[in-house]
Design a protein around this motif. Structure first.
Motif, PDB file in Angstrom:
ATOM      1  N   ILE A 136      72.953  53.645 -63.166  1.00 43.58           N
ATOM      2  CA  ILE A 136      73.236  54.617 -62.095  1.00 43.58           C
ATOM      3  C   ILE A 136      72.956  56.035 -62.587  1.00 43.58           C
ATOM      4  O   ILE A 136      72.296  56.832 -61.914  1.00 43.58           O
ATOM      5  CB  ILE A 136      74.699  54.474 -61.616  1.00 43.58           C
ATOM      6  N   GLY A 137      73.421  56.351 -63.795  1.00 43.92           N
ATOM      7  CA  GLY A 137      73.165  57.669 -64.353  1.00 43.92           C
ATOM      8  C   GLY A 137      71.695  57.904 -64.628  1.00 43.92           C
ATOM      9  O   GLY A 137      71.168  58.995 -64.355  1.00 43.92           O
ATOM     10  N   ALA A 138      70.998  56.887 -65.135  1.00 47.61           N
ATOM     11  CA  ALA A 138      69.591  57.051 -65.489  1.00 47.61           C
ATOM     12  C   ALA A 138      68.712  57.225 -64.257  1.00 47.61           C
ATOM     13  O   ALA A 138      67.750  58.001 -64.272  1.00 47.61           O
ATOM     14  CB  ALA A 138      69.125  55.849 -66.311  1.00 47.61           C
ATOM     15  N   VAL A 139      69.009  56.487 -63.178  1.00 47.25           N
ATOM     16  CA  VAL A 139      68.244  56.667 -61.937  1.00 47.25           C
ATOM     17  C   VAL A 139      68.395  58.098 -61.431  1.00 47.25           C
ATOM     18  O   VAL A 139      67.421  58.756 -61.053  1.00 47.25           O
ATOM     19  CB  VAL A 139      68.707  55.647 -60.869  1.00 47.25           C
ATOM     20  N   CYS A 140      69.621  58.588 -61.440  1.00 49.65           N
ATOM     21  CA  CYS A 140      69.859  59.968 -60.980  1.00 49.65           C
ATOM     22  C   CYS A 140      69.158  60.980 -61.888  1.00 49.65           C
ATOM     23  O   CYS A 140      68.645  62.000 -61.417  1.00 49.65           O
ATOM     24  CB  CYS A 140      71.359  60.250 -60.922  1.00 49.65           C
ATOM     25  N   ASN A 141      69.112  60.699 -63.166  1.00 48.72           N
ATOM     26  CA  ASN A 141      68.431  61.597 -64.093  1.00 48.72           C
ATOM     27  C   ASN A 141      66.939  61.671 -63.781  1.00 48.72           C
ATOM     28  O   ASN A 141      66.339  62.756 -63.851  1.00 48.72           O
ATOM     29  CB  ASN A 141      68.646  61.121 -65.526  1.00 48.72           C
ATOM     30  N   ASP A 142      66.347  60.526 -63.417  1.00 49.65           N
ATOM     31  CA  ASP A 142      64.928  60.531 -63.063  1.00 49.65           C
ATOM     32  C   ASP A 142      64.678  61.184 -61.709  1.00 49.65           C
ATOM     33  O   ASP A 142      63.534  61.453 -61.351  1.00 49.65           O
ATOM     34  CB  ASP A 142      64.380  59.098 -63.070  1.00 49.65           C
ATOM     35  N   ALA A 143      65.743  61.419 -60.958  1.00 49.36           N
ATOM     36  CA  ALA A 143      65.633  62.191 -59.715  1.00 49.36           C
ATOM     37  C   ALA A 143      66.056  63.635 -59.941  1.00 49.36           C
ATOM     38  O   ALA A 143      66.414  64.345 -58.996  1.00 49.36           O
ATOM     39  CB  ALA A 143      66.495  61.554 -58.628  1.00 49.36           C
ATOM     40  N   ALA A 144      66.027  64.080 -61.213  1.00 52.67           N
ATOM     41  CA  ALA A 144      66.325  65.474 -61.585  1.00 52.67           C
ATOM     42  C   ALA A 144      67.771  65.855 -61.312  1.00 52.67           C
ATOM     43  O   ALA A 144      68.062  66.963 -60.882  1.00 52.67           O
ATOM     44  CB  ALA A 144      65.366  66.447 -60.892  1.00 52.67           C
ATOM     45  N   PHE A 145      68.698  64.900 -61.576  1.00 54.38           N
ATOM     46  CA  PHE A 145      70.118  65.185 -61.409  1.00 54.38           C
ATOM     47  C   PHE A 145      70.850  64.680 -62.663  1.00 54.38           C
ATOM     48  O   PHE A 145      71.556  63.666 -62.627  1.00 54.38           O
ATOM     49  CB  PHE A 145      70.653  64.506 -60.140  1.00 54.38           C
ATOM     50  N   PRO A 146      70.686  65.373 -63.793  1.00 54.29           N
ATOM     51  CA  PRO A 146      71.227  64.888 -65.070  1.00 54.29           C
ATOM     52  C   PRO A 146      72.752  64.889 -65.150  1.00 54.29           C
ATOM     53  O   PRO A 146      73.315  64.258 -66.046  1.00 54.29           O
ATOM     54  CB  PRO A 146      70.615  65.839 -66.099  1.00 54.29           C
ATOM     55  N   LEU A 147      73.409  65.587 -64.244  1.00 55.52           N
ATOM     56  CA  LEU A 147      74.868  65.606 -64.283  1.00 55.52           C
ATOM     57  C   LEU A 147      75.436  64.194 -64.154  1.00 55.52           C
ATOM     58  O   LEU A 147      76.401  63.829 -64.843  1.00 55.52           O
ATOM     59  CB  LEU A 147      75.404  66.495 -63.156  1.00 55.52           C
ATOM     60  N   MET A 148      74.848  63.378 -63.281  1.00 59.57           N
ATOM     61  CA  MET A 148      75.308  61.999 -63.120  1.00 59.57           C
ATOM     62  C   MET A 148      75.067  61.191 -64.388  1.00 59.57           C
ATOM     63  O   MET A 148      75.882  60.345 -64.763  1.00 59.57           O
ATOM     64  CB  MET A 148      74.605  61.341 -61.935  1.00 59.57           C
ATOM     65  N   LEU A 149      73.938  61.445 -65.047  1.00 63.47           N
ATOM     66  CA  LEU A 149      73.651  60.746 -66.305  1.00 63.47           C
ATOM     67  C   LEU A 149      74.730  61.040 -67.339  1.00 63.47           C
ATOM     68  O   LEU A 149      75.208  60.132 -68.040  1.00 63.47           O
ATOM     69  CB  LEU A 149      72.276  61.164 -66.838  1.00 63.47           C
ATOM     70  N   ALA A 150      75.136  62.295 -67.431  1.00 62.78           N
ATOM     71  CA  ALA A 150      76.146  62.671 -68.419  1.00 62.78           C
ATOM     72  C   ALA A 150      77.477  61.970 -68.141  1.00 62.78           C
ATOM     73  O   ALA A 150      78.091  61.380 -69.036  1.00 62.78           O
ATOM     74  CB  ALA A 150      76.328  64.188 -68.418  1.00 62.78           C
ATOM     75  N   HIS A 151      77.919  62.019 -66.881  1.00 56.77           N
ATOM     76  CA  HIS A 151      79.215  61.415 -66.546  1.00 56.77           C
ATOM     77  C   HIS A 151      79.170  59.886 -66.664  1.00 56.77           C
ATOM     78  O   HIS A 151      80.111  59.276 -67.189  1.00 56.77           O
ATOM     79  CB  HIS A 151      79.634  61.827 -65.136  1.00 56.77           C
ATOM     80  N   CYS A 152      78.103  59.277 -66.163  1.00 58.95           N
ATOM     81  CA  CYS A 152      78.001  57.821 -66.257  1.00 58.95           C
ATOM     82  C   CYS A 152      77.822  57.382 -67.711  1.00 58.95           C
ATOM     83  O   CYS A 152      78.307  56.311 -68.106  1.00 58.95           O
ATOM     84  CB  CYS A 152      76.832  57.318 -65.414  1.00 58.95           C
ATOM     85  N   GLY A 153      77.138  58.206 -68.502  1.00 58.68           N
ATOM     86  CA  GLY A 153      76.987  57.898 -69.914  1.00 58.68           C
ATOM     87  C   GLY A 153      78.318  57.866 -70.648  1.00 58.68           C
ATOM     88  O   GLY A 153      78.540  57.035 -71.541  1.00 58.68           O
ATOM     89  N   VAL A 154      79.225  58.769 -70.283  1.00 54.53           N
ATOM     90  CA  VAL A 154      80.563  58.771 -70.882  1.00 54.53           C
ATOM     91  C   VAL A 154      81.300  57.477 -70.547  1.00 54.53           C
ATOM     92  O   VAL A 154      81.919  56.835 -71.411  1.00 54.53           O
ATOM     93  CB  VAL A 154      81.372  59.997 -70.403  1.00 54.53           C
ATOM     94  N   LEU A 155      81.211  57.040 -69.280  1.00 58.77           N
ATOM     95  CA  LEU A 155      81.893  55.813 -68.869  1.00 58.77           C
ATOM     96  C   LEU A 155      81.277  54.589 -69.553  1.00 58.77           C
ATOM     97  O   LEU A 155      82.004  53.681 -69.983  1.00 58.77           O
ATOM     98  CB  LEU A 155      81.831  55.657 -67.354  1.00 58.77           C
ATOM     99  N   ARG A 156      79.944  54.563 -69.654  1.00 54.96           N
ATOM    100  CA  ARG A 156      79.298  53.441 -70.342  1.00 54.96           C
ATOM    101  C   ARG A 156      79.748  53.378 -71.799  1.00 54.96           C
ATOM    102  O   ARG A 156      80.027  52.289 -72.324  1.00 54.96           O
ATOM    103  CB  ARG A 156      77.776  53.592 -70.273  1.00 54.96           C
ATOM    104  N   GLU A 157      79.810  54.525 -72.461  1.00 57.95           N
ATOM    105  CA  GLU A 157      80.248  54.557 -73.856  1.00 57.95           C
ATOM    106  C   GLU A 157      81.661  54.002 -73.990  1.00 57.95           C
ATOM    107  O   GLU A 157      81.976  53.291 -74.958  1.00 57.95           O
ATOM    108  CB  GLU A 157      80.165  55.976 -74.391  1.00 57.95           C
ATOM    109  N   ARG A 158      82.518  54.298 -73.030  1.00 58.44           N
ATOM    110  CA  ARG A 158      83.886  53.796 -73.100  1.00 58.44           C
ATOM    111  C   ARG A 158      83.932  52.288 -72.911  1.00 58.44           C
ATOM    112  O   ARG A 158      84.775  51.601 -73.504  1.00 58.44           O
ATOM    113  CB  ARG A 158      84.749  54.517 -72.067  1.00 58.44           C
TER     114      ARG A 158
END
Length: 519
Positions: free
Chosen positions: A258-280
Motif C-alpha cells: 500500500i505504501g509503495a503503490v502510493c510512493n509510485d504515485a508521488a505520495f511518499p508520506l503513505m510509504l513512510a507511515h506504512c513502512g513503520v507499520l510493516r516494520e512493527r
C-alpha cells in the motif's frame, strides 16, 4: 477430488489410469483424447488452469473446476518428448510450456510461442533436467508491433535499489504504451533440480526460498503436500500456528505494498507511515517465532518452533497499534485528490481476462474473481475461522489498493481469532521419511512412491506445490508454482493504453514475483 462428484474433471480422469497414492486430489495418466478434452474445457472457460509442468517423458496439468470446488491433475506420457500444446488454445499455459521445454526438452506441438523462457543461453547446455546437450547462446526476438510512429523503450534487467532483475520492452506511440513484453529468468536458481534427491527437510528449506517475501506460504504449501503424500496428521496447535504465520506474512506484505503503490504515485508520506507499520509486523514476528520473515518455521509435520512465551503479547500489542493508526492512513489515501487522480482508472484489468488466467490474490479479486484458497480448499483452522473475501469489479490500481486495505482488516481479525482459539499441545508430528535414504514410513507399506499436492493462499494469491516422494524417502520431483505465473501476462494487458510514466505505478499494484517464476 470428492469421490462420485459429477464434473468435467471426472470425465477427464475417468478415461485415464489413476495414480494409486496421490493425495488429496486425483491424478490420472490420460490418453491424448482426454488431454485434448481438458484443453477444450480450458479454452471454453469451464475449467481453470492451476499449473502445467513437466518431467522426463511426461507432462502434467493441474485443473480447477471453480463451480464444483474441485481440482485434479491430468498427466500425459510423451516418450518422444512431444505433446499437444495447451497454449495453442489457452494462452495462460504458454509461459509454463516454454519453461517445461527449457528444463526438460518437452516440445508443445503447434505452440504459438516456441521461444525459450528460463534459458538465456548462458548454461552451456540445454534441458538441464532432461537429456543435457551442449548449446550456445542465440538471439532473443521480442514480439513485433505494427503501426506508425512507434518507438521502443528498453528497461532493465538491472533496476535501481534492490528490485529483482527483469527486462521490460515497451513499444509506444508517443507516451502511450502499445505493447509491453516482459522477459524474466534472470534469477533462475535451479531450485527444482536441487529438490531432486533431497531429503524432505532439505527440500522444505529450498521451498521456503523460492520467493523470499512468501517464505511462509511456500513452506506451508510444501509441508501440506508432503503430509498429504505421507499420510501425516499435523497436531492442532501446529495448524493454528501456521495460519498465524501466514496472516502475519500477509499483513506485512500488504502494508508494504500500500505504501509503495502510493510512493509510485508521488505520495511518499503513505510509504513512510506504512513502512513503520510493516516494520512493527516484522519485529512482532521475530519476537513470536525468532525470525522476522518466519523463514524455516513451518516444516513437514508441523512447526519448527512454538510461539515464544511473550510472543502472543507482542502480537496483541501490534494489532492494537495497527488498529489505532491504519484507519487514518486509509482516510488519507481516500481523501487525497492528487493520489486518486493517479490510481483511479489506471491499469484496468478486465474481469474476463482475470478469469481466463485464473488470477489469484488482490489482482484477481480487484477484477471480480472471487477465489481464495483459504475458502476453496479450507484447511484447519481456516475451516473454523470467520472471514470475508473482499471483491471489487473495477480492476484498476485503486481497486488493487482497496483489496489490500480490506485484506489487512481481515488479517487483523483472523490473527485475533487465532490467538483466542490457539489450542495447547505439541507442534510437530514425526516425519520418518525426512531422514533420508532408509526404510521409513513410505516403504513400510510397500509403496514405491507417494505423491501429494497442496494449494495455499499466499499474499499474492494461491501457491501450488506438487511433490513425489520415492520409496527411499527422498524427493523425486517437486513442482512449485507462484501466482505470478498468471499475473505477469495480465500486467502486459493492463498497461496497454496507459502512459509510460504510469508503468511503475501499475507494476507495483501487481507486485509480481520475479524469483517465483524463475525457479
Amino acid at each position: 477430488m470428492k469421490q462420485g462428484t459429477p464434473s468435467t474433471l471426472t470425465d477427464i480422469a475417468a478415461a485415464g489410469r489413476r495414480a494409486e497414492h496421490h493425495a488429496p486430489f486425483i491424478r490420472a495418466a490420460v490418453p491424448t483424447d482426454s488431454w485434448n478434452l481438458a484443453v477444450e474445457h480450458l479454452a471454453e472457460g469451464r475449467l481453470t488452469l492451476l499449473d502445467l509442468w513437466g518431467e522426463a517423458g511426461a507432462v502434467h496439468i493441474a485443473l480447477l473446476d471453480e463451480e464444483a470446488g474441485e481440482a485434479a491433475v491430468a498427466s500425459l506420457e510423451c516418450p518422444d518428448g512431444r505433446y499437444p500444446s495447451v497454449g495453442r488454445r489457452h494462452p495462460p499455459a504458454i509461459r509454463l510450456e516454454r519453461a517445461a521445454a527449457d528444463l526438460f526438452g518437452l516440445v508443445p506441438q503447434d505452440t504459438p510461442d516456441p521461444r525459450a523462457w528460463l534459458d538465456h543461453g548462458q548454461w552451456g547446455f540445454v534441458h538441464p533436467l532432461g537429456t543435457r546437450m551442449p548449446a550456445a547462446a542465440s538471439p532473443y526476438h521480442f514480439l513485433p508491433a505494427e503501426g506508425g510512429s512507434l518507438h521502443q523503450i528498453a528497461v532493465g534487467p538491472v533496476h535501481a535499489g534492490i528490485i529483482e532483475p527483469g527486462h521490460f520492452r515497451f513499444t509506444a506511440s508517443g507516451e502511450t504504451i502499445v505493447r509491453l513484453e516482459e522477459r524474466l529468468g534472470y534469477t533462475h536458481k535451479g531450485i527444482e533440480g536441487l529438490m531432486a534427491g533431497a531429503g524432505i527437510d532439505r527440500a522444505a528449506g529450498l521451498a521456503g526460498r523460492t520467493s523470499g517475501d512468501s517464505t511462509v506460504a511456500y513452506a506451508f504449501a510444501f509441508a501440506r503436500a508432503a503430509e498429504a503424500a505421507l499420510g501425516i496428521a499435523v497436531p492442532p496447535r501446529a495448524a493454528w500456528l501456521r495460519a498465524l504465520m501466514a496472516e502475519l506474512e500477509r499483513l506485512a506484505n500488504h502494508l508494504g505494498d500500500i505504501g509503495a503503490v502510493c510512493n509510485d504515485a508521488a505520495f511518499p508520506l503513505m510509504l513512510a507511515h506504512c513502512g513503520v507499520l510493516r516494520e512493527r509486523v516484522l519485529r512482532a514476528s521475530d519476537a513470536a517465532f525468532g525470525h522476522r520473515l518466519m523463514r524455516d518455521r513451518i516444516v513437514p509435520g508441523g512447526t519448527a518452533a512454538d510461539l515464544a512465551e511473550d510472543g502472543a503479547a507482542a502480537i496483541r500489542a501490534l494489532l492494537a497499534n495497527i488498529r489505532a493508526r491504519f484507519p487514518a492512513l486509509v482516510r488519507l489515501y481516500d481523501n487525497t485528490a492528487s493520489l486518486q487522480d493517479r490510481t483511479v482508472g489506471t491499469g484496468r484489468l478486465s474481469t474476463a481476462l482475470a478469469r481466463q488466467y485464473g488470477a489469484g490474490g488482490y489482482v484477481g479479486r480487484a477484477s471480480g474473481r472471487r477465489f481464495d484458497a483459504r475458502r476453496a480448499f479450507a484447511c484447519p483452522p481456516y475451516d473454523e475461522l470467520a472471514f470475508d473475501v473482499p471483491v471489487l469489479a473495477e480492476g484498476d490500481v485503486n481497486a488493487r489498493v482497496w483489496i489490500r486495505i480490506r485484506e489487512v482488516e481481515q488479517s487483523l481479525s483472523l490473527i485475533e481469532q487465532i490467538l483466542r482459539g490457539l489450542p495447547a499441545g505439541p507442534v510437530r508430528a514425526d516425519v520418518t521419511a525426512s531422514d533420508g535414504p532408509r526404510e521409513g514410513a513410505a516403504t513400510r507399506e510397500g509403496v514405491a512412491t507417494r505423491e501429494g499436492m497442496a494449494i495455499v493462499e499466499g499474499f499474492r494469491g494461491d501457491v501450488l506445490v506438487w511433490l513425489r516422494i520415492a520409496a527411499t524417502g527422498l524427493v523425486e520431483r517437486c513442482r512449485l508454482r507462484d501466482p505470478s505465473w498468471f499475473q505477469w501476462p495480465l500486467l502486459e494487458a493492463a498497461i496497454e493504453g496507459n502512459i509510460v510514466a504510469d508503468f511503475p505505478l501499475c507494476n507495483k499494484s501487481f507486485n509480481c514475483s520475479y524469483s517465483g517464476c524463475d525457479l
